[in-house]
Scaffold this active site. Structure first.
Site, mmCIF file in Angstrom:
data_model
loop_
_atom_site.group_PDB
_atom_site.id
_atom_site.type_symbol
_atom_site.label_atom_id
_atom_site.label_comp_id
_atom_site.label_asym_id
_atom_site.label_seq_id
_atom_site.Cartn_x
_atom_site.Cartn_y
_atom_site.Cartn_z
ATOM 1 N N ASP A 107 2.859 -6.670 2.436
ATOM 2 C CA ASP A 107 1.725 -5.943 3.011
ATOM 3 C C ASP A 107 2.293 -4.704 3.719
ATOM 4 O O ASP A 107 1.754 -3.984 4.635
ATOM 5 C CB ASP A 107 0.986 -6.621 4.027
ATOM 6 C CG ASP A 107 -0.164 -5.941 4.531
ATOM 7 O OD1 ASP A 107 -0.886 -5.460 3.715
ATOM 8 O OD2 ASP A 107 -0.718 -6.391 5.899
ATOM 9 N N HIS B 64 0.929 -1.229 -0.093
ATOM 10 C CA HIS B 64 -0.203 0.020 0.176
ATOM 11 C C HIS B 64 0.576 1.277 -0.001
ATOM 12 O O HIS B 64 1.947 1.265 0.384
ATOM 13 C CB HIS B 64 -0.759 0.116 1.143
ATOM 14 C CG HIS B 64 -1.632 -1.047 1.536
ATOM 15 N ND1 HIS B 64 -2.911 -1.473 0.969
ATOM 16 C CD2 HIS B 64 -1.368 -2.128 2.466
ATOM 17 C CE1 HIS B 64 -3.472 -2.516 1.285
ATOM 18 N NE2 HIS B 64 -2.510 -3.079 2.201
ATOM 19 N N ASN C 85 -3.087 -0.783 10.061
ATOM 20 C CA ASN C 85 -4.202 -1.393 11.071
ATOM 21 C C ASN C 85 -3.555 -2.472 11.990
ATOM 22 O O ASN C 85 -4.091 -3.438 12.317
ATOM 23 C CB ASN C 85 -5.205 -2.002 10.548
ATOM 24 C CG ASN C 85 -6.287 -1.106 10.564
ATOM 25 O OD1 ASN C 85 -6.770 -0.400 11.499
ATOM 26 N ND2 ASN C 85 -7.386 -0.942 9.418
#
Length: 292
Positions: free
Chosen positions: A245, A30, A250
């Site tokens: 990732d 991301h 989170n």
């Protein structure tokens, strides 16, 4: 930018001890911000620290990745400006996964496809809001079907067991994120692990061997998650991909060193041929990268 609600990535990851093959692909990562240029969505459920494309590129240079699949985050919502800008800068090195909503226009989907998007993500994760309705899923599928995109599925806990029939009914290829985020405290033969293996047997489902840090029951030891990844690779070696990732949004508590995550590949995919298929050949097919 509001105060971040979760920590950022490991501040000083080490280089991996294994060398990755040429054109290795990080199939799940991301980018966040910078928020002065790409603000977060007002209705987001979490606020990550900034991690712009330059941070991702620095990490990839350290780890040995040339290609990447950048997944639109719920923190940016339906505004894909940062994703499209990254795809443009990558000039073919990157592919994208969008967050198409039922009210997304066909022209926007066409624009995203031209930019390099090849999938859209559905969240069945309560911390990111309510799950999509069957009607919403059908609308999204109709929007992206003309382009042959895949459906990226983000579930947690018993989600795969609960939604197995929904996944089977989807008329597009499905890519399951983070090994289904199954609860490994329930063992390697839990209902969701078995559902995941059945879905792989259909020949239409892929799985990302990412998120070992999220699945590990005794972090920083991630050996149980790596064991599951190896099992899935052996179950469907032609339909597995791998990702960092980064920057681990989170995440609460344990934040992995991305160098450690790459080093897990020595056990998950122990041969050079295994790693080439996992990191180069499979993502080239799954995400429509240009062929050499």
């Amino acid at each position: 930018m509001s105060t971040p609600t979760n920590p950022g990535p490991h501040p000083n990851p080490h280089p991996p001890t294994i060398a990755l093959p040429a054109d290795a692909c990080d199939a799940h990562c991301h980018i966040f911000g910078s928020t002065d240029r790409f603000p977060y969505a007002p209705d987001r459920t979490f606020t990550p620290p900034e991690a712009p494309l330059s941070d991702l590129q620095k990490l990839h240079d350290l780890l040995g990745f040339r290609r990447a699949v950048i997944v639109q985050s719920a923190a940016h919502g339906a505004d894909h400006s940062s994703l499209v800008a990254a795809l443009d800068e990558g000039a073919g090195r990157y592919r994208g996964v969008a967050l198409v909503r039922p009210d997304t226009g066909p022209a926007e989907v066409a624009r995203l496809h031209e930019a390099g998007v090849r999938g859209t993500r559905l969240h069945f994760a309560s911390h990111l809001g309510p799950a999509p309705s069957p009607e919403a899923i059908a609308t999204v599928v109709d929007l992206v079907r003309p382009y042959g995109w895949h459906i990226a599925l983000h579930v947690t806990g018993d989600g795969l067991a609960e939604h197995e029939e929904t996944v089977r009914a989807l008329p597009l290829p499905v890519v399951i994120d983070h090994m289904g985020r199954v609860d490994l405290r329930r063992g390697i033969n839990s209902p969701s692990v078995n559902a995941l293996r059945r879905l792989l047997d259909t020949g239409r489902t892929w799985v990302k061997l990412s998120g070992a840090d999220r699945l590990a029951t005794m972090p920083p030891d991630m050996s149980d998650a790596a064991q599951l990844a190896g099992l899935l690779l052996r179950s469907a070696p032609e339909r597995v991909v791998w990702g960092t990732d980064f920057p681990h949004p989170n995440t609460h508590g344990f934040v992995p060193d991305d160098g450690d995550l790459v080093d897990l590949l020595a056990g998950i995919a122990p041969t050079d041929a295994d790693r080439k298929r996992l990191l180069v050949d499979n993502p080239s097919e799954c995400f429509d990268f240009p062929r050499a």
